[in-house]
Write a protein that holds these residues in place. Structure first.
Motif, PDB file in Angstrom:
ATOM      1  N   TYR A 161      20.925  40.387  16.002  1.00 35.28           N
ATOM      2  CA  TYR A 161      19.810  40.063  15.121  1.00 35.28           C
ATOM      3  C   TYR A 161      18.692  39.447  15.965  1.00 35.28           C
ATOM      4  O   TYR A 161      18.884  39.055  17.134  1.00 35.28           O
ATOM      5  N   ILE A 162      17.517  39.382  15.372  1.00 37.98           N
ATOM      6  CA  ILE A 162      16.411  38.622  15.944  1.00 37.98           C
ATOM      7  C   ILE A 162      15.786  37.809  14.828  1.00 37.98           C
ATOM      8  O   ILE A 162      15.636  38.296  13.699  1.00 37.98           O
ATOM      9  N   ARG A 163      15.481  36.549  15.121  1.00 35.13           N
ATOM     10  CA  ARG A 163      14.919  35.642  14.114  1.00 35.13           C
ATOM     11  C   ARG A 163      13.674  34.972  14.672  1.00 35.13           C
ATOM     12  O   ARG A 163      13.667  34.480  15.805  1.00 35.13           O
ATOM     13  N   ILE A 164      12.630  34.962  13.877  1.00 31.22           N
ATOM     14  CA  ILE A 164      11.403  34.228  14.200  1.00 31.22           C
ATOM     15  C   ILE A 164      11.276  33.091  13.199  1.00 31.22           C
ATOM     16  O   ILE A 164      11.466  33.296  11.991  1.00 31.22           O
ATOM     17  N   TYR A 165      10.965  31.899  13.685  1.00 34.24           N
ATOM     18  CA  TYR A 165      10.882  30.763  12.768  1.00 34.24           C
ATOM     19  C   TYR A 165       9.742  29.823  13.168  1.00 34.24           C
ATOM     20  O   TYR A 165       9.277  29.816  14.317  1.00 34.24           O
ATOM     21  N   GLY A 166       9.302  29.056  12.195  1.00 33.88           N
ATOM     22  CA  GLY A 166       8.221  28.110  12.437  1.00 33.88           C
ATOM     23  C   GLY A 166       8.379  26.877  11.573  1.00 33.88           C
ATOM     24  O   GLY A 166       9.094  26.874  10.562  1.00 33.88           O
ATOM     25  N   LYS A 167       7.703  25.813  11.986  1.00 37.51           N
ATOM     26  CA  LYS A 167       7.786  24.537  11.274  1.00 37.51           C
ATOM     27  C   LYS A 167       6.461  23.803  11.406  1.00 37.51           C
ATOM     28  O   LYS A 167       5.849  23.791  12.486  1.00 37.51           O
ATOM     29  N   TYR A 168       6.036  23.192  10.300  1.00 36.07           N
ATOM     30  CA  TYR A 168       4.885  22.288  10.328  1.00 36.07           C
ATOM     31  C   TYR A 168       5.285  21.000   9.623  1.00 36.07           C
ATOM     32  O   TYR A 168       5.655  21.007   8.450  1.00 36.07           O
ATOM     33  N   LEU A 169       5.253  19.906  10.373  1.00 37.98           N
ATOM     34  CA  LEU A 169       5.585  18.582   9.851  1.00 37.98           C
ATOM     35  C   LEU A 169       4.383  17.674  10.027  1.00 37.98           C
ATOM     36  O   LEU A 169       3.822  17.577  11.127  1.00 37.98           O
ATOM     37  N   PHE A 174       0.847  -1.191   0.000  1.00 35.28           N
ATOM     38  CA  PHE A 174       0.000   0.000   0.000  1.00 35.28           C
ATOM     39  C   PHE A 174       0.886   1.247   0.000  1.00 35.28           C
ATOM     40  O   PHE A 174       2.112   1.154   0.134  1.00 35.28           O
ATOM     41  N   ASN A 175       0.248   2.403  -0.144  1.00 33.82           N
ATOM     42  CA  ASN A 175       0.959   3.684  -0.188  1.00 33.82           C
ATOM     43  C   ASN A 175       1.336   4.063   1.250  1.00 33.82           C
ATOM     44  O   ASN A 175       0.629   4.791   1.932  1.00 33.82           O
ATOM     45  N   SER A 176       2.474   3.582   1.710  1.00 32.20           N
ATOM     46  CA  SER A 176       2.805   3.672   3.133  1.00 32.20           C
ATOM     47  C   SER A 176       3.612   4.905   3.511  1.00 32.20           C
ATOM     48  O   SER A 176       3.828   5.158   4.696  1.00 32.20           O
ATOM     49  N   THR A 177       4.056   5.678   2.520  1.00 32.52           N
ATOM     50  CA  THR A 177       4.853   6.878   2.792  1.00 32.52           C
ATOM     51  C   THR A 177       4.157   8.070   2.162  1.00 32.52           C
ATOM     52  O   THR A 177       4.020   8.151   0.944  1.00 32.52           O
ATOM     53  N   ARG A 178       3.720   9.005   3.003  1.00 33.65           N
ATOM     54  CA  ARG A 178       2.976  10.140   2.471  1.00 33.65           C
ATOM     55  C   ARG A 178       3.015  11.291   3.477  1.00 33.65           C
ATOM     56  O   ARG A 178       2.838  11.092   4.673  1.00 33.65           O
ATOM     57  N   GLY A 179       3.288  12.480   2.966  1.00 31.07           N
ATOM     58  CA  GLY A 179       3.303  13.656   3.824  1.00 31.07           C
ATOM     59  C   GLY A 179       4.460  14.580   3.499  1.00 31.07           C
ATOM     60  O   GLY A 179       5.107  14.468   2.450  1.00 31.07           O
ATOM     61  N   GLY A 180       4.741  15.503   4.415  1.00 29.44           N
ATOM     62  CA  GLY A 180       5.822  16.450   4.170  1.00 29.44           C
ATOM     63  C   GLY A 180       5.944  17.465   5.286  1.00 29.44           C
ATOM     64  O   GLY A 180       5.383  17.301   6.378  1.00 29.44           O
ATOM     65  N   GLN A 181       6.693  18.537   5.013  1.00 29.05           N
ATOM     66  CA  GLN A 181       6.872  19.597   6.002  1.00 29.05           C
ATOM     67  C   GLN A 181       7.122  20.916   5.292  1.00 29.05           C
ATOM     68  O   GLN A 181       7.487  20.950   4.108  1.00 29.05           O
ATOM     69  N   ILE A 182       6.943  22.008   6.034  1.00 32.43           N
ATOM     70  CA  ILE A 182       7.311  23.330   5.566  1.00 32.43           C
ATOM     71  C   ILE A 182       7.935  24.071   6.739  1.00 32.43           C
ATOM     72  O   ILE A 182       7.488  23.957   7.885  1.00 32.43           O
ATOM     73  N   LYS A 183       9.020  24.804   6.458  1.00 32.45           N
ATOM     74  CA  LYS A 183       9.721  25.592   7.471  1.00 32.45           C
ATOM     75  C   LYS A 183       9.919  27.001   6.923  1.00 32.45           C
ATOM     76  O   LYS A 183      10.155  27.187   5.722  1.00 32.45           O
ATOM     77  N   VAL A 184       9.862  27.993   7.806  1.00 28.94           N
ATOM     78  CA  VAL A 184      10.046  29.381   7.395  1.00 28.94           C
ATOM     79  C   VAL A 184      10.731  30.141   8.525  1.00 28.94           C
ATOM     80  O   VAL A 184      10.511  29.843   9.710  1.00 28.94           O
ATOM     81  N   ASN A 185      11.602  31.062   8.189  1.00 25.23           N
ATOM     82  CA  ASN A 185      12.200  31.941   9.191  1.00 25.23           C
ATOM     83  C   ASN A 185      12.400  33.325   8.602  1.00 25.23           C
ATOM     84  O   ASN A 185      12.579  33.487   7.396  1.00 25.23           O
ATOM     85  N   VAL A 186      12.359  34.322   9.476  1.00 24.54           N
ATOM     86  CA  VAL A 186      12.575  35.719   9.102  1.00 24.54           C
ATOM     87  C   VAL A 186      13.594  36.295  10.075  1.00 24.54           C
ATOM     88  O   VAL A 186      13.445  36.153  11.304  1.00 24.54           O
ATOM     89  N   THR A 187      14.636  36.947   9.541  1.00 22.25           N
ATOM     90  CA  THR A 187      15.716  37.486  10.363  1.00 22.25           C
ATOM     91  C   THR A 187      15.837  38.988  10.164  1.00 22.25           C
ATOM     92  O   THR A 187      15.914  39.470   9.036  1.00 22.25           O
ATOM     93  N   LYS A 188      15.855  39.700  11.278  1.00 27.89           N
ATOM     94  CA  LYS A 188      16.081  41.142  11.260  1.00 27.89           C
ATOM     95  C   LYS A 188      17.424  41.417  11.928  1.00 27.89           C
ATOM     96  O   LYS A 188      17.636  41.078  13.097  1.00 27.89           O
ATOM     97  N   GLU A 189      18.337  42.026  11.179  1.00 28.74           N
ATOM     98  CA  GLU A 189      19.643  42.355  11.717  1.00 28.74           C
ATOM     99  C   GLU A 189      19.670  43.792  12.217  1.00 28.74           C
ATOM    100  O   GLU A 189      18.961  44.670  11.695  1.00 28.74           O
ATOM    101  N   PHE A 190      20.479  44.039  13.237  1.00 28.20           N
ATOM    102  CA  PHE A 190      20.673  45.377  13.755  1.00 28.20           C
ATOM    103  C   PHE A 190      22.094  45.464  14.305  1.00 28.20           C
ATOM    104  O   PHE A 190      22.802  44.457  14.378  1.00 28.20           O
ATOM    105  N   ASP A 191      22.517  46.647  14.664  1.00 26.88           N
ATOM    106  CA  ASP A 191      23.875  46.832  15.169  1.00 26.88           C
ATOM    107  C   ASP A 191      24.089  45.949  16.394  1.00 26.88           C
ATOM    108  O   ASP A 191      23.368  46.054  17.387  1.00 26.88           O
ATOM    109  N   GLY A 192      25.073  45.065  16.287  1.00 27.08           N
ATOM    110  CA  GLY A 192      25.400  44.202  17.417  1.00 27.08           C
ATOM    111  C   GLY A 192      24.601  42.928  17.501  1.00 27.08           C
ATOM    112  O   GLY A 192      24.772  42.173  18.471  1.00 27.08           O
TER     113      GLY A 192
END
Length: 836
Positions: free
Chosen positions: A255-263, A235-253
């Motif tokens: 950075y800050i990064r926000i990230y997420g994942k759905y698996l 049978f079709n025993s392997t099915r699915g996936g994931q998505i990941k995203v991050n956003v990085t803001k740099e500043f003097d000295g």
């Protein structure tokens, strides 16, 4: 060592090649890593690129300036050869023993002679972007690799063995492997289409990163796939996936990064399979039985698609047998770095909502089909097909059933891991001070986490034939008077002999807090450093189960299929004693420390030495044994809460333009308090190991070679419950594991192989039945006919080697069929990748 008393009660991607001599940057900002991942040409000279390593240490440093044993894998190499699972990637890191036999999850993983006494990765921590996936690497049916996928999001993998891993992460005395994501430093992306040429796999991967402004960037990527998978399930025993995203803001000295994942991904849990064995325990001969190939077949079947059992509230439920391992992850995190008063402060936070539904074969007993009626309560009776196209038909020639005459009793681990949520925070501050013209680096921090374990074990035992191509059918046993002992193939609604034995519920929470600090003084080419960590934790909640004793009821008659008749299997249905939970309520604390010295004798040469003490708090594995009071939840054995690991290492590192060589000698002493996954019995043991580790790479023009080898001499020094094991070699422990990756790379093509092998080991701690060693060879060809277009063919286990990672039997079974765990046979895939 744990002593005191004898316990009388007991609960029954094709591969990855290392690029050790090349560039790996730190977790926070990885521009060099991502640039390298995009590069098609050979890497630049190592002399021109500092090998900065940041996992499990206070501050990222060149590896020749750090008293640690580390390795790194570049994304360009992982992408090139199409790594199919996390456990296969780990096989190619020196010092790590990864039993990659269960598919894309539930692998047994350990490091440098530390034991695999049960399942999972007890002493080794898997991280994603600097934070642990789970607080404990051996949660039953929820190992960290199950919740991690390698795709085009991956920038690099860093691994530290021993050393400061004990003090810069909790519950990781053996080491840390950190999977680092791309963060958009390099603009552009990729789309890759892959297919299996000799197995069922269709997959699409993508990733894209860009700058939204000079100080703002993002990265997004993921994959989706489906197919039967590397082995035949029908049978079709392997099915699915994931998505990941991050956003990085740099500043003097900083950075800050926000990230997420759905698996959300489903893969089969191959686990136990049927393998013929003859000869003697000392010289066994393993081979396939007729009409069944362990490298390509499984005990799963198109004719066994659902399982009738109870849920965690004792209500009948028809569960999907095709669900396999079904991890779901919804996570969000924040990472930042900034300066305060001369201190570099790094803050990492992540919340991960996780769950898993595990449908696997936990235990098997192989029996000649002709003997099944007599063996399972119907002497003089007969067998019938209980599923498939022949359902209801009497089997007239059971001795030739499926061409091998074999039947299987299979205990199905229908496990609902309802909530495995993990929330983690790590904040640390570092500063470099000038002391007499020398650099003194100080770091202090605080780690805090909460790990939830909410799961229900509601299992069933079925009878089946053993056939190839996913064609096995369930079997019914019928008495000579026509009474069915089974119900649609189910022998017990629970475990085979005592239905309630593994019927369990867990509602647990583990809180961990750990302050830590380190200091490192660099005087010329000499660095002297030390670090401390104190973990204090609390376990709370409750567990359910008949085998907790105290008069708890474990079975009851129940018309589970609602047909108005109490059939034989329904007379004793395993039920949870919902009104009789046993509390869990205890605290613990332990100190970890590490001290080392590194002398960079010359630009290309350094020597180092280090001694460390670390701990591993035990979680769900010590429930349902004699370790925790079932009346007030306190520890019966105070030592059971934490197992301690002592380690020493010394080595030499050499690196020039074309050659890198690292040689390390190591010694380790470890405790293990556990429940054996095969027998269900408690384990209370001490171990020791010593050995040597080699890691190197060489490049000349278009040719390169990376290689590694680890020699280990390990023994059980004290077994509290089974003294006969004293002096024996730990189960699955080989003397030698090795890796080698030769390849040729030009602007137009890359071709190479990955050779990974191990010498033999023993099946169990009794040291009776031997398991042979093996060497697998994997090959890849990559062709770049046009700029930004790559065609590739990858072959895993090219020569279709029978590679046995474990045998569950202590001696050769009388039936001549062993309960085996093996690597996949040959699988070949092709892909096309477009970069933009």
């Amino acid at each position: 060592m744990k002593r005191g008393y004898l316990f009388l009660a007991a609960a029954p991607l094709a591969l990855a090649a290392p690029a050790y001599a090349n560039t790996v940057s730190n977790t926070a900002n990885a521009p060099k890593v991502e640039a390298d991942a995009k590069a098609d040409a050979p890497a630049q000279d190592a002399k021109k690129q500092e090998e900065v390593f940041s996992t499990g240490v206070a501050k990222g440093r060149d590896r020749l300036d750090s008293a640690t044993s580390t390795s790194a894998l570049r994304a360009s190499e992982i992408d090139k050869i199409g790594a199919r699972s996390i456990s296969e990637i780990l096989r190619d890191i020196p010092g790590i023993r990864s039993e990659a036999a269960t598919g894309e999850g539930s692998a047994n993983i350990t490091i440098r002679g530390l034991p695999i006494a049960s399942t999972g990765a007890k002493f080794l921590q898997l991280q994603e972007d600097g934070l642990p996936i789970f607080e404990f690497g051996d949660i039953a049916f929820a190992t960290a690799d199950t919740f991690l996928r390698a795709d085009l999001n991956l920038a690099a993998v860093e691994a530290i063995r021993g050393g400061s891993a004990s003090t810069f992460a909790s519950n990781s005395p053996g080491g840390i492997v950190n999977f680092i994501s791309k963060t958009g430093d390099v603009e552009g992306g990729s789309v890759q289409l892959s297919t299996g040429l000799d197995y069922g796999m269709r997959r699409v991967d993508f990733d894209y990163g860009a700058k939204l402004s000079p100080t703002l960037r993002f990265h997004v990527g993921g994959f989706w796939r489906d197919g039967e998978g590397p082995r035949a399930t029908g049978f079709n025993s392997t099915r699915g996936g994931q998505i990941k995203v991050n956003v990085t803001k740099e500043f003097d000295g900083g950075y800050i990064r926000i990230y997420g994942k759905y698996l959300n991904d489903i893969t089969p849990a191959y686990d136990i399979t049927a393998l013929g064995v003859s000869g003697t325990n000392d010289k066994p001969v393993y081979k396939n039985i007729a009409n069944y190939d362990v490298r390509h077949d499984t005990l799963f079947s198109r004719n066994f698609q659902s399982l009738l059992t109870l849920d965690g509230n004792n209500q009948p439920v028809l569960d999907d047998m095709t669900a396999g391992q079904h991890p779901i992850v919804k996570s969000i995190g924040v990472e930042s770095k900034f300066e305060i008063g001369g201190f570099d402060v790094t803050e990492r936070f992540r919340y991960a909502g996780m769950s898993n539904h595990y449908m696997g074969i936990y235990y098997t007993q192989f029996v000649p089909a002709a003997a099944m009626a007599g063996a399972f309560g119907a002497p003089g009776g007969s067998l019938r097909f209980a599923s498939g196209p022949n359902a209801g038909t009497t089997i007239t020639a059971p001795a030739s059933l499926n061409g091998n005459g074999l039947g299987a009793l299979m205990m199905i681990a229908d496990t609902d891991l309802n909530d495995l949520s993990n929330v983690t925070n790590d904040i640390r501050a570092s500063r470099v001070w000038n002391v007499g013209g020398n650099d003194l680096t100080t770091t202090f921090g605080l780690y805090s986490s909460h790990q939830t374990i909410d799961s229900d074990w509601n299992w069933a035992t079925v009878l089946s034939g053993v056939a190839s191509n996913g064609d096995s059918q369930l079997l019914d046993v019928v008495t000579s008077t026509g009474v069915k002992v089974t119900q649609d193939g189910t022998l017990r609604y629970g475990s085979p002999t005592n239905p309630a034995q593994f019927n369990r519920g867990y509602k647990l929470g583990y809180t961990t807090n750990a302050p830590f600090a380190s200091v490192n003084l660099k005087i010329g080419g000499v660095s002297i450093g030390g670090s401390l960590r104190y973990d204090f934790g609390k376990a709370s909640g409750n567990v359910l189960g008949y085998d907790l004793g105290g008069g708890r009821v474990g079975t009851a008659p129940l018309d589970i299929n609602r047909d108005g008749v109490i059939a034989v299997p329904e007379m004793q249905v395993a039920v949870l004693p919902l009104t009789r939970p046993a509390p869990v309520d205890y605290t613990y604390g332990y100190l970890s420390y590490s001290a080392g010295v590194n002398w960079r004798i010359a630009e290309p040469l350094a020597v180092f030495a280090r001694y460390s003490r670390g701990g591993r708090a035990n979680a769900d594995r010590i429930n349902f044994g004699p370790f925790i009071s079932t009346t007030d939840g306190s520890l019966v054995d105070k030592d059971a809460a934490v197992d301690v690991v002592h380690q020493a290492e010394a080595g030499v590192k050499y690196r020039n333009d074309n050659l890198t060589v690292n040689v390390t000698g190591f010694w380790a002493k470890a405790e293990d308090t556990n429940l054996d996954s095969t027998t269900g019995l408690p384990i209370v043991r001490d171990y020791k190991a010593m050995g040597a580790e080699f890691e190197g790479s060489y490049r000349m023009g278009i040719f390169s070679l990376t290689a590694g080898a680890t020699y280990t001499d390990a023994e059980i020094t004290h077994d509290v419950l089974t003294p006969a094991n004293n002096g024996n070699v730990p189960q699955h422990q080989a003397k030698l594991i090795f890796q080698a990756t030769p390849q040729i790379t030009t602007d137009k093509f890359s071709v190479g192989a990955v050779i990974i092998g191990t010498t033999g080991s023993f099946a169990t701690a009794a040291n009776t039945l031997k398991v042979p060693g093996y060497t697998t060879t994997n090959a890849f060809v990559q062709f770049r006919p046009l700029d930004r277009v790559t065609l590739a063919v990858n072959a895993a286990n090219l020569f279709d080697v029978l590679a046995i990672t474990a045998i569950d039997d202590a001696v050769i079974p009388a039936v001549g069929v062993a309960r085996a765990h093996v690597l996949n046979g040959r699988t070949i895939s092709a892909s096309v990748r477009f970069d933009f």
